[in-house]
Design an enzyme around this catalytic site. Sequence first.
Site, PDB file in Angstrom:
ATOM      1  N   ASP A  79       0.821  -1.217   0.000  1.00  0.00           N
ATOM      2  CA  ASP A  79       0.000   0.000   0.000  1.00  0.00           C
ATOM      3  C   ASP A  79       0.857   1.271   0.000  1.00  0.00           C
ATOM      4  O   ASP A  79       1.963   1.276   0.545  1.00  0.00           O
ATOM      5  CB  ASP A  79      -0.913  -0.022   1.241  1.00  0.00           C
ATOM      6  N   ASN A  85     -11.082  -2.408  -5.151  1.00  0.00           N
ATOM      7  CA  ASN A  85     -10.319  -1.430  -5.939  1.00  0.00           C
ATOM      8  C   ASN A  85     -11.001  -1.053  -7.255  1.00  0.00           C
ATOM      9  O   ASN A  85     -10.624  -0.063  -7.898  1.00  0.00           O
ATOM     10  CB  ASN A  85      -8.882  -1.912  -6.203  1.00  0.00           C
TER      11      ASN A  85
HETATM   12  C1  IPE Z   1      -5.414  -2.635  -0.042  1.00  0.00           C
HETATM   13  O1  IPE Z   1      -5.096  -1.299  -0.219  1.00  0.00           O
HETATM   14  C2  IPE Z   1      -5.414  -3.350  -1.368  1.00  0.00           C
HETATM   15  C3  IPE Z   1      -4.111  -3.500  -2.022  1.00  0.00           C
HETATM   16  C4  IPE Z   1      -2.958  -3.124  -1.525  1.00  0.00           C
HETATM   17  C5  IPE Z   1      -4.149  -4.136  -3.297  1.00  0.00           C
HETATM   18  P1  IPE Z   1      -6.224  -0.176  -0.368  1.00  0.00           P
HETATM   19  O2  IPE Z   1      -5.490   1.093  -0.563  1.00  0.00           O
HETATM   20  O3  IPE Z   1      -7.191  -0.564  -1.420  1.00  0.00           O
HETATM   21  O4  IPE Z   1      -6.953  -0.233   1.040  1.00  0.00           O
HETATM   22  P2  IPE Z   1      -7.823   0.856   1.817  1.00  0.00           P
HETATM   23  O5  IPE Z   1      -8.865   1.341   0.852  1.00  0.00           O
HETATM   24  O6  IPE Z   1      -6.893   1.955   2.233  1.00  0.00           O
HETATM   25  O7  IPE Z   1      -8.395   0.143   2.992  1.00  0.00           O
HETATM   26  C1  IPE Z   2      -1.611   0.329  -3.385  1.00  0.00           C
HETATM   27  O1  IPE Z   2      -1.403   1.702  -3.411  1.00  0.00           O
HETATM   28  C2  IPE Z   2      -1.921  -0.229  -4.749  1.00  0.00           C
HETATM   29  C3  IPE Z   2      -3.314  -0.678  -4.945  1.00  0.00           C
HETATM   30  C4  IPE Z   2      -4.246  -0.640  -4.047  1.00  0.00           C
HETATM   31  C5  IPE Z   2      -3.660  -1.195  -6.242  1.00  0.00           C
HETATM   32  P1  IPE Z   2      -2.608   2.743  -3.367  1.00  0.00           P
HETATM   33  O2  IPE Z   2      -3.016   3.060  -4.758  1.00  0.00           O
HETATM   34  O3  IPE Z   2      -3.696   2.256  -2.481  1.00  0.00           O
HETATM   35  O4  IPE Z   2      -1.870   3.990  -2.729  1.00  0.00           O
HETATM   36  P2  IPE Z   2      -2.472   4.999  -1.662  1.00  0.00           P
HETATM   37  O5  IPE Z   2      -2.988   4.188  -0.512  1.00  0.00           O
HETATM   38  O6  IPE Z   2      -3.559   5.774  -2.336  1.00  0.00           O
HETATM   39  O7  IPE Z   2      -1.298   5.846  -1.276  1.00  0.00           O
HETATM   40 MG    MG Z   3      -4.087   2.471  -0.494  1.00  0.00          MG
END
Ligand code: IPE
Ligand code: IPE
Ligand code: MG
Length: 234
Positions: free
Chosen positions: A20, A68
């Site tokens: 993340d 997502n």
């Molecule tokens: C969790 O991250 C999913 C992945 C890393 C693929 P998110 O960024 O989607 O999670 P939330 O929305 O902060 O809980």
């Molecule tokens: C994790 O990074 C990747 C996926 C969830 C696909 P994020 O896209 O959630 O990055 P933040 O949490 O917005 O920084």
């Molecule tokens: Mg995230």
Amino acid sequence: MDKRNDIPAHIPTHVGIIMDGNGRWAKKRGLPRTLGHKAGGEAFVKIVTECRKIGIKCLTVYAFSTENWKRSESEVTALMSLMKEYMVRYTDDLVKNGIRLRILGDLSRFESATVDEINKRIELSKNNDGMTLCIALNYGGRAELTTAVNKLLRSGKQEITEQDISDALYTASLPDPDLIIRTSGEQRTSNFLLWQSAYSEYYFTDVLWPDFDEKELRKAIEEYSKRNRRFGNS
Ligand code: IPE
Ligand code: IPE
Ligand code: MG
């Protein structure tokens, strides 16, 4: 501790990673989120290679959750094309290096050409025993459990055991994760391996995923090696 390479003697068999923080990494640099995901892809390759080197038997990375899809169309499209690129280009090297590839999740929403490429690599690597790499793609713990329950209902069973549930999950036959790492400072599971993580050790770090490197991984493993796991015992 193995003094030559700083690897703790007591290493986890199965490591899960919630990768993340790509978006925030990009934002901090004034870049589009897509470039954060690209940098995240590079960190993924680095960490898979390092896990293999350390001797981790199984690594599960959370790449795309069932939730997502709520993101903007342009971000989802960019993520899909990046994942396709990784599936096609990078996994070939991984497979050649003895890694067995597995996907946890529902691939029915992916382009059939991508699914074919993925399946080809799963088949090619099925006898590899260097490390199992599971990529959680369109994965959600609740969706996984729901799919498993429906599968069990269709089998006609009147009563089920915990083992029946474990066997009906995407992770069938894999050991439960010993250590789950989440980067970017968030302290939640976000639907990752809900059933399997009952006794997992969690490691949270503020480091954003694209900055997570070999040194950070070793820190997490070292911290894990000091934990006292009791599994309900005294
Ligand atoms: C969790 O991250 C999913 C992945 C890393 C693929 P998110 O960024 O989607 O999670 P939330 O929305 O902060 O809980
Ligand atoms: C994790 O990074 C990747 C996926 C969830 C696909 P994020 O896209 O959630 O990055 P933040 O949490 O917005 O920084
Ligand atoms: Mg995230």
